[in-house]
Design a protein around this motif. Sequence first.
Motif, PDB file in Angstrom:
ATOM      1  N   GLU A  36       0.862  -1.183   0.000  1.00  0.00           N
ATOM      2  CA  GLU A  36       0.000   0.000   0.000  1.00  0.00           C
ATOM      3  C   GLU A  36       0.893   1.224   0.000  1.00  0.00           C
ATOM      4  O   GLU A  36       1.603   1.490   0.962  1.00  0.00           O
ATOM      5  CB  GLU A  36      -0.889   0.018   1.253  1.00  0.00           C
ATOM      6  N   GLU A  67      -5.754  -7.300  -3.810  1.00  0.00           N
ATOM      7  CA  GLU A  67      -5.136  -7.684  -2.537  1.00  0.00           C
ATOM      8  C   GLU A  67      -3.786  -7.007  -2.450  1.00  0.00           C
ATOM      9  O   GLU A  67      -3.119  -6.804  -3.464  1.00  0.00           O
ATOM     10  CB  GLU A  67      -4.923  -9.204  -2.446  1.00  0.00           C
ATOM     11  N   SER A  68      -3.365  -6.674  -1.227  1.00  0.00           N
ATOM     12  CA  SER A  68      -2.037  -6.101  -1.050  1.00  0.00           C
ATOM     13  C   SER A  68      -1.139  -7.103  -0.348  1.00  0.00           C
ATOM     14  O   SER A  68      -1.527  -7.703   0.650  1.00  0.00           O
ATOM     15  CB  SER A  68      -2.144  -4.831  -0.214  1.00  0.00           C
ATOM     16  N   GLN A  70       1.530  -6.431   1.178  1.00  0.00           N
ATOM     17  CA  GLN A  70       2.162  -5.783   2.325  1.00  0.00           C
ATOM     18  C   GLN A  70       3.670  -5.981   2.332  1.00  0.00           C
ATOM     19  O   GLN A  70       4.274  -6.244   3.364  1.00  0.00           O
ATOM     20  CB  GLN A  70       1.532  -6.292   3.618  1.00  0.00           C
ATOM     21  N   ALA A  71       4.251  -5.895   1.148  1.00  0.00           N
ATOM     22  CA  ALA A  71       5.709  -5.982   0.968  1.00  0.00           C
ATOM     23  C   ALA A  71       6.285  -7.304   1.445  1.00  0.00           C
ATOM     24  O   ALA A  71       7.457  -7.413   1.704  1.00  0.00           O
ATOM     25  CB  ALA A  71       6.427  -4.820   1.666  1.00  0.00           C
ATOM     26  N   ASN A  72       5.447  -8.315   1.583  1.00  0.00           N
ATOM     27  CA  ASN A  72       5.880  -9.606   2.117  1.00  0.00           C
ATOM     28  C   ASN A  72       5.832 -10.646   1.002  1.00  0.00           C
ATOM     29  O   ASN A  72       4.781 -10.940   0.445  1.00  0.00           O
ATOM     30  CB  ASN A  72       4.930  -9.963   3.260  1.00  0.00           C
ATOM     31  N   ALA A  73       6.990 -11.209   0.677  1.00  0.00           N
ATOM     32  CA  ALA A  73       7.076 -12.110  -0.471  1.00  0.00           C
ATOM     33  C   ALA A  73       6.234 -13.369  -0.278  1.00  0.00           C
ATOM     34  O   ALA A  73       5.627 -13.864  -1.214  1.00  0.00           O
ATOM     35  CB  ALA A  73       8.527 -12.489  -0.724  1.00  0.00           C
ATOM     36  N   ALA A  74       6.202 -13.876   0.968  1.00  0.00           N
ATOM     37  CA  ALA A  74       5.427 -15.086   1.223  1.00  0.00           C
ATOM     38  C   ALA A  74       3.944 -14.820   1.023  1.00  0.00           C
ATOM     39  O   ALA A  74       3.203 -15.651   0.484  1.00  0.00           O
ATOM     40  CB  ALA A  74       5.679 -15.591   2.634  1.00  0.00           C
ATOM     41  N   LEU A  75       3.508 -13.630   1.444  1.00  0.00           N
ATOM     42  CA  LEU A  75       2.099 -13.276   1.283  1.00  0.00           C
ATOM     43  C   LEU A  75       1.774 -13.112  -0.197  1.00  0.00           C
ATOM     44  O   LEU A  75       0.719 -13.547  -0.668  1.00  0.00           O
ATOM     45  CB  LEU A  75       1.808 -12.001   2.077  1.00  0.00           C
ATOM     46  N   ALA A  77       3.080 -14.684  -2.579  1.00  0.00           N
ATOM     47  CA  ALA A  77       2.968 -16.035  -3.135  1.00  0.00           C
ATOM     48  C   ALA A  77       1.601 -16.626  -2.834  1.00  0.00           C
ATOM     49  O   ALA A  77       0.973 -17.257  -3.690  1.00  0.00           O
ATOM     50  CB  ALA A  77       4.061 -16.922  -2.543  1.00  0.00           C
ATOM     51  N   ILE A  79      -1.177 -14.962  -2.188  1.00  0.00           N
ATOM     52  CA  ILE A  79      -2.212 -14.249  -2.938  1.00  0.00           C
ATOM     53  C   ILE A  79      -2.251 -14.808  -4.359  1.00  0.00           C
ATOM     54  O   ILE A  79      -3.318 -15.060  -4.920  1.00  0.00           O
ATOM     55  CB  ILE A  79      -1.931 -12.735  -2.930  1.00  0.00           C
ATOM     56  N   ILE A  97       7.524  -7.624  -7.229  1.00  0.00           N
ATOM     57  CA  ILE A  97       7.371  -8.910  -6.528  1.00  0.00           C
ATOM     58  C   ILE A  97       6.011  -9.533  -6.800  1.00  0.00           C
ATOM     59  O   ILE A  97       5.894 -10.725  -7.030  1.00  0.00           O
ATOM     60  CB  ILE A  97       7.573  -8.733  -5.003  1.00  0.00           C
TER      61      ILE A  97
END
Lengths: 323, 285, 251
Positions: A36, A67-68, A70-75, A77, A79, A97
């Motif tokens: 975001e 969907e965001s 949130q700068a998290n690579a696992a998230l 993936a 999504i 990313i």
Amino acid sequence: MKRFLPIIMALFFCSASTVAEPNREIKKVLISQVVEHPALNKTTQGIIAGLADKGYAQGVNLDLRTESAQANAALAAQIANKFVTQTPDIVVGVGTISAQSFIKYAVDGKVKLVFSSVTDPVSASLAVTATQGNPNMTGVSNFVALQPQLELFKSIQPKLTKLGIIYNPGELNSVSLVLKLQEACQKMNIVLVQQAVTKTADVAQAAVKLSTQVDAIFISNDNTALSSLQSIIRAANQRKIPVYVSDTDAVADGAIAALGPNQFEVGKETGYMIANILGGANINSIRIEYPDKTELYVNETAAKNIGLTIPSAILAQAKIIKS
Amino acid sequence: MSYFELLSSLELGLIYGITALGICLTFRIIDFPDLTCDGSFVLGAAVAAVLLKLGYNPIFALCIAALAGGIAGLGTGVLHVYFKMTNLLAGILMAFMLYSINLKVMQGIPNIALLNTETMFTWGNPFFSLCAVAAIVWAAISFILSTDFGLALRSIGQNKRLAVNCGVQISFMTILALILSNALIAFSGALFCQHQGFADVSQGVGTIIIGLAAVMIGEKLLPSRSIWYSMFACILGSIVYRILVAAALHSEWLGLQTQDLNLITGGMVVAVMLMPTLGVRKQNA
Amino acid sequence: MLKLSNINVTLSKGTPLHAEILQNLNLQVGNGEFVIIIGSNGCGKSTMFNTIAGFIQPDSGAVIIDDSDVTDVKCARRAALVSLVMQDPRVGTMEHMTIEENLSMAYMRGKARGLCLHNTCERRNLFIEKLALLNMNLENKLDQLVGNLSGGQRQALSLIMAIIADYKILLLDEITAALDPSTADNVMAIAAKLVQEEKRTAIMITHNMHYALTYGNRTLLMNRGKIVREYDAATRSSLTPAMLAADIGEI
């Protein structure tokens, strides 16, 4: 407040969407946005606006969700996993990313991927060449030709010899831009002074240091630097040197001038491209687009504050902002 | 939630399960809140990505990544033991420095994509490969903790005074545990990068939270005093955490917005923690 | 054999809490001897134990065990020579480990800890044999968490832990202070029995005057960091606990 209104509306639409039965009349477009961030939010709004221009309206013939990660690579993936299972007509990755998290599915032909706001699609493995995407991928880059921008700076400051740039070496977009900028600067006989920052909290100090070494500061589409643009402008104002940007929206925040697209336009172009594919065009034959419509924005008040006179020839072509 | 999504959550859960094992080793076993992990996770991904790009064998890349993580752990240990830094500061400082080191490893390019590069997941079914890898790591760590050496590690976290009384050299063992833990986390980072097909310097954000949540959920779901069970619980917790995230991503019908995701995931973790414990535990009066 | 010669220990040096705890302390305990130390609080008994075990480095003086000077040997290494039972059974055992794991920890005291499984049959049999000495039925509860045991059981366990591995000197630091009177008597009897069977050098600190006269070969009275009075076996037989307590009060 007015500039946030579209965001709120966009999010409202996203959340209000209901889980509809698969219906070929309603096109499903799923957007994964890496974080975001004002610039990226604008891109997403632009996509929605672009689709609306082409007659795709949320709830009528379009099912669009965001969907965001949130700068998290696992998230990102996860999504991507979720989106792929929802049989979307198109998935959209806003930011590197997020776009990359869809690559393996696109290569397998499970989804069609349109990316947006990726500066260097080739090094992100999204494209084979600057214009040809990998299978089932295409999109809009936010890379703006550097030569015209440097020419603009030169015409505002004919004595410009040292240009400073603040960027985050952790952002792929910025790193590839700086490499290209270095070449462009050499051709124009400008010395590029690079200042790396790794987080927003370091920007203020970096700007103070850099402002003592250069004639002007240039901020391209670097998320870290843009997040604390005000600190950079404050430091530059004290040394009475101008701050140039690539994102035209940032001019209203106190930058002197910008020649470029705004992120909203990048999004809009992406929206048109999506509409084109939804209309039946083959994704593999659509070339990657680069923002062609650049606009010149000048902030007169900011220029006056640091005692800079902007040539009337430039003012004549520019959208003038007084803040 | 579809079968495919569940499978992907399982895969991610197994990958992060190895991170959870590493975090359990420091936070739980030796009671050392090690914050190096955000950095060592990326270090593993970076080393693996660079080696794979150079055409090395994926398994070899995993091993070298683990080795690199071990060196990072050694750094934290040395900062703590020899430079007398508090455990929190040593970890934070190491993770901070690792950011630059990671960029250096990646030759200044913050994002390396592995499209058309051979990874261990191009060989066969990713789920089965990951199951095998996780099982091997689980067995190895559980075995180590069941040995005399492992017992000494565990004693450090429980009762340092008694550990010294029994002749355990606390500083040396702490460093060894940090090496082992960060090697595991880097190994898991290397798996993640091969699985997702890219390494990014910001990939490590939130590793510690994911790992700790997994450890806590695992302890809740499978309370046990056997080391084999409790190590398995870490991996189980990690899988459950991933499934919770996947479920949270499906909560739009609640009228929730994208930025509410963390809140929902956190809420679900709390709900798991408040759940009555499964099975009967005997308690002495 | 243990020998302390001219030990000086000052704690909190250079602060307002500066305290000279041990002053020119001399002590010699022969092989197989069981010595009882008494004295009021703050007289330096525990500091002396910590110096013997290596937790405290003396400012001057030497700690000699079996003719070798161990003053500069770190406490983790000195654990091979000195075995310590602490006052609080919660400190002396690990409550989140099973009885077997606790004993295994202690079994490897002073040895290199390698990558071999700790729960071998051989060790298990040894543990069962030693635990049987306690008559507390602990030998059938090897898999129980120590946290589930009572204070008396935990202290008895820590006694077994202290003797399960090889050692030269056994230090018992007020081992019954945290227990109720009847449990204390029981634990003390077990300790005395173990010391007698082990036939190795043992030193015990106690505040119980009755124990100070009943157990051990001789009793030493400490005050202000020195040993001020010694009661040999003959003297002890003529004393009553009340007279001994009076001696402490007098000094």
